[in-house]
Design a protein around this motif. Structure first.
Motif, PDB file in Angstrom:
ATOM      1  N   GLY A   1      58.485  34.981   5.926  1.00  0.00           N
ATOM      2  CA  GLY A   1      59.540  34.652   4.963  1.00  0.00           C
ATOM      3  C   GLY A   1      60.885  35.187   5.415  1.00  0.00           C
ATOM      4  O   GLY A   1      61.903  34.484   5.352  1.00  0.00           O
TER       5      GLY A   1
ATOM      6  N   TRP B   1      61.702  35.903   8.456  1.00  0.00           N
ATOM      7  CA  TRP B   1      62.100  35.192   9.678  1.00  0.00           C
ATOM      8  C   TRP B   1      62.713  33.832   9.334  1.00  0.00           C
ATOM      9  O   TRP B   1      63.669  33.382   9.965  1.00  0.00           O
ATOM     10  CB  TRP B   1      60.877  35.018  10.584  1.00  0.00           C
ATOM     11  CG  TRP B   1      61.189  34.295  11.863  1.00  0.00           C
ATOM     12  CD1 TRP B   1      61.942  34.753  12.893  1.00  0.00           C
ATOM     13  CD2 TRP B   1      60.763  32.984  12.241  1.00  0.00           C
ATOM     14  NE1 TRP B   1      62.016  33.817  13.888  1.00  0.00           N
ATOM     15  CE2 TRP B   1      61.297  32.718  13.518  1.00  0.00           C
ATOM     16  CE3 TRP B   1      59.974  32.017  11.631  1.00  0.00           C
ATOM     17  CZ2 TRP B   1      61.065  31.521  14.196  1.00  0.00           C
ATOM     18  CZ3 TRP B   1      59.753  30.824  12.302  1.00  0.00           C
ATOM     19  CH2 TRP B   1      60.296  30.580  13.570  1.00  0.00           C
ATOM     20  N   LEU B   2      62.158  33.197   8.311  1.00  0.00           N
ATOM     21  CA  LEU B   2      62.662  31.873   7.934  1.00  0.00           C
ATOM     22  C   LEU B   2      63.980  31.948   7.178  1.00  0.00           C
ATOM     23  O   LEU B   2      64.580  30.919   6.883  1.00  0.00           O
ATOM     24  CB  LEU B   2      61.618  31.142   7.081  1.00  0.00           C
ATOM     25  CG  LEU B   2      60.365  30.695   7.834  1.00  0.00           C
ATOM     26  CD1 LEU B   2      59.299  30.227   6.866  1.00  0.00           C
ATOM     27  CD2 LEU B   2      60.688  29.598   8.837  1.00  0.00           C
ATOM     28  N   GLY B   3      64.391  33.160   6.832  1.00  0.00           N
ATOM     29  CA  GLY B   3      65.717  33.292   6.248  1.00  0.00           C
ATOM     30  C   GLY B   3      65.755  33.790   4.816  1.00  0.00           C
ATOM     31  O   GLY B   3      66.818  33.789   4.205  1.00  0.00           O
ATOM     32  N   GLU B   4      64.611  34.189   4.258  1.00  0.00           N
ATOM     33  CA  GLU B   4      64.624  34.700   2.897  1.00  0.00           C
ATOM     34  C   GLU B   4      65.269  36.086   2.877  1.00  0.00           C
ATOM     35  O   GLU B   4      65.042  36.893   3.778  1.00  0.00           O
ATOM     36  CB  GLU B   4      63.191  34.776   2.357  1.00  0.00           C
ATOM     37  CG  GLU B   4      63.059  35.254   0.923  1.00  0.00           C
ATOM     38  CD  GLU B   4      63.735  34.339  -0.090  1.00  0.00           C
ATOM     39  OE1 GLU B   4      64.891  33.927   0.171  1.00  0.00           O
ATOM     40  OE2 GLU B   4      63.141  34.058  -1.129  1.00  0.00           O
ATOM     41  N   THR B   5      66.069  36.340   1.847  1.00  0.00           N
ATOM     42  CA  THR B   5      66.732  37.641   1.790  1.00  0.00           C
ATOM     43  C   THR B   5      65.756  38.686   1.240  1.00  0.00           C
ATOM     44  O   THR B   5      64.842  38.355   0.481  1.00  0.00           O
ATOM     45  CB  THR B   5      67.960  37.594   0.869  1.00  0.00           C
ATOM     46  OG1 THR B   5      67.504  37.281  -0.453  1.00  0.00           O
ATOM     47  CG2 THR B   5      68.950  36.541   1.320  1.00  0.00           C
TER      48      THR B   5
END
Lengths: 421, 241
Positions: free
Chosen positions: A336, A338-342
């Motif tokens: 998550g 890595w995919l860009g979730e803060t």
């Protein structure tokens, strides 16, 4: 690797598997009954309850632990052990564990069914909690073995079982036949218990000494007959599952979605991402949590209830929070990010999932408060939260630690039920 | 042209050993920079440092206008780093990863799906989009991570050994994808060992040795090596010492 290996696999099924699965608990129950009968009647209900919890609660978790450890079967294949041999020994282990797990509830059913209603309820509840779990584990292990044979490597339970829809229709007997076997084994036990309850004078020492022999003969006869009638169905089921899994990219019919109680209503994509992954990794956690809650609720009726209640609440709280920790160790957490979730949004998701996971514990607390045990419940909650926090502080947040700690909680709960704490 | 990344005096230590000993690096939009070096030279460490995954011992790092040392999370949203073992969720499918990527990065779902339909067949993963990552081979999972990186629409993409585990066809497809993205302004940093692949895509080649740049070749210098990978390898080896 044994793809399309139906003739290779099926003849190697251990012939004594169904006999062992039925006979072992039956024999143990029959031999245990006279010993339990020697106890004073006043001791039996409490003892039965304590034994039920002590023996039946930790064992499924132990099996869960064993079956979810890294792929031992795959390692054995890697080291050169023939696939058929790995499969045979795997099935034997499953049969042994199944027998061991069913021994305690059957023995207790024999005693409990002959006693008054509260004990009967306890034993029935324990049976209801343990039997599906055990049967599910056994079937999952068998399907896992087939999947391993077909694909040559470890596969997730959800992939093995078809993501909740257990694969082809022909595989249905694999699910219901173990349950039928159990019911078949329970019938004579229940009959004996009923006789013992209604006419205890009929059960003279001579009858007690003959019972194991009669039970053995009847059990053997029933097992042989049952095996004769069900073998074809079992073979067909195994063959269907194996063929379904034999292709290079065999996959589940549908991948499991997280249950509503985990995501609490309409989930965001972030919640779905973590919850899906968590649920597919821990498919039985929901059932196990509910089983714990059921046993805990029954313990409220014990005398004295307070320590049991405290430990129960602590165990449930700890279990829920430790599973959250396992979630943090879940690869989807890193994925998550890595995919860009803060990190901030992930913390919010974690909180919502934690609420879902803590739902059984919270329900129990409310119930306890309603029964006038609010202080004990609050203490239990604090204790559970304290243990979980201490583990976080110690940096112990891996899935294996969570599972280990969960097991310890279960043993502690059982110990509390036996009055050891 | 405004730099997409500006690093000054990057220092990273493992114990007493300085893996990065005061490196400077500037990346421009649409520039493909390849970092070469021996195993253990610090290429992966450099990429992790640029991706804000490491706390630097010293140095400054700006990604776009953002100070990555002070605000690493905000800075990291402007890039995506595909490590040698990208952290995909093994029990989730590539399509579920794409859905999460769209939600997490605020991408246009329709445009992303359209782009996925373009890219997935190129790298031959269109047939596995609904299978759990755990069921995929290592090379296919790696290609899934690469596709996700291209879908993320970040101005900077960091690829660590992107050709590892790829078949020849996929390696060529990846090369084309990098060139297309470069043309639309995306900057790349690749860690690689392959001389031919470097010459095919690089606008700049850097050799990392003992924590320092041992060789820095710009596009014009790389042009001299075109068609002569052996001479390029010899130059790189000499720089490594």
């Amino acid at each position: 690797m044994a793809s399309n290996a139906t003739p290779l696999l099926l003849p190697n099924l251990p012939r004594g598997l169904p006999v062992l699965a039925v006979l072992l608990p039956l024999l143990t129950a029959l031999f245990l009954a006279p010993a339990l009968r020697q106890l004073a009647p006043a001791q039996i209900p409490d003892l039965a309850l304590r034994l039920a919890v002590l023996l039946t609660l930790p064992l499924p978790l132990l099996v869960l632990q064993l079956l979810t450890t890294p792929p031992l079967l795959g390692t054995r294949r890697l080291l050169g052990e023939p696939a058929t041999q790995v499969m045979r020994s795997s099935l034997r282990e499953v049969a042994l564990w199944t027998g061991l797990l069913l021994t305690a509830p059957l023995a207790l059913a024999l005693v409990g069914l002959a006693r008054q209603a509260p004990v009967l309820m306890h034993v029935a509840a324990v049976l209801a909690g343990v039997v599906p779990l055990t049967a599910g584990l056994a079937v999952a292990a068998m399907l896992h073995g087939l999947r391993l044979m077909a694909r040559g490597r470890h596969a997730a339970w959800t992939a093995v079982s078809g993501g909740g829809a257990f694969g082809p229709a022909e595989s249905a007997p694999l699910l219901y036949l173990p349950a039928f076997a159990l019911v078949g084994a329970l019938v004579p036990v229940a009959f004996l218990a009923a006789v013992w309850n209604a006419r205890p004078e009929w059960l003279t020492p001579t009858v007690w000494s003959l019972l194991p022999v009669v039970g053995l003969l009847l059990g053997l006869r029933a097992a042989v007959t049952g095996w004769r009638h069900t073998r074809a169905h079992l073979h067909a089921g195994l063959r269907a599952v194996e063929q379904a899994h034999a292709t290079r990219f065999a996959q589940a019919d549908g991948l499991a979605e997280p249950p509503i109680w985990l995501t609490l209503g309409k989930p965001t994509e972030s919640q779905k991402f973590l919850a899906r992954s968590w649920h597919r990794r821990w498919p039985l956690a929901g059932i196990a949590t509910v089983a714990l809650a059921v046993v805990a609720l029954l313990l409220v009726r014990t005398d004295p209830p307070r320590w049991s209640v405290v430990l129960t609440a602590a165990g449930l709280t700890g279990a829920a929070q430790l599973r959250v920790l396992a979630l943090r160790a879940e690869p989807a957490w890193q994925a998550g990010q890595w995919l860009g979730e803060t990190a901030e949004r992930q913390r919010a998701v974690l909180l919502r999932l934690a609420l879902g996971l803590a739902l059984p514990s919270a329900s129990l607390t409310i119930l306890l408060a309603w029964r006038g045990l609010g202080a004990a419940a609050a203490l239990g909650q604090c204790l559970g939260a304290g243990v979980a926090t201490a583990l976080v502080r110690a940096g112990r947040s891996s899935a294996s630690w969570a599972r280990g700690a969960w097991l310890i909680f279960a043993v502690g709960l059982a110990a509390a039920a036996t009055g050891g704490l | 042209m405004t730099a997409i990344l500006q690093a000054c005096g990057l220092v990273q230590r493992y114990g007493e050993q300085a893996v990065l000993a005061g490196l400077d690096l500037t990346l421009l939009p649409g520039q493909v920079t390849v970092v070469l070096g021996e195993n253990g030279a610090g290429k992966s460490t450099l990429l992790r440092a640029l991706a804000c995954e490491l706390a630097l011992a010293a140095g400054t790092l700006h990604i776009g206008e953002v100070d990555a040392v002070q605000q690493p999370e905000m800075a990291s949203r402007q890039l995506i780093h595909v490590a040698q073992h990208p952290p995909l969720a093994p029990l989730l499918t590539p399509n579920e990863h794409v859905a999460a990527l769209v939600a997490f990065r605020g991408l246009d779902p329709l445009a992303t799906q359209a782009r996925l339909r373009d890219i997935a067949p190129t790298l031959r993963i269109d047939g596995v989009l609904d299978r759990p990552v755990r069921a995929l081979s290592g090379g296919t999972a790696h290609k899934v991570a690469l596709v996700l990186a291209f879908l993320a629409q970040t101005p900077l993409i960091l690829l660590d050994e992107p050709h590892a585990g790829l078949d020849v066809r996929s390696a060529l497809a990846l090369r084309r994808l990098i060139q297309q993205s470069r043309d639309s302004g995306t900057a790349f940093v690749l860690a690689s060992h392959l001389a031919e692949a470097t010459l095919a895509v690089a606008d700049r080649a850097l050799v990392l040795a003992k924590g320092q740049w041992a060789l820095d070749l710009d596009a014009a210098q790389l042009l001299d090596f075109q068609g002569d990978a052996r001479r390029f390898e010899a130059a790189v080896l000499q720089a490594m010492g």
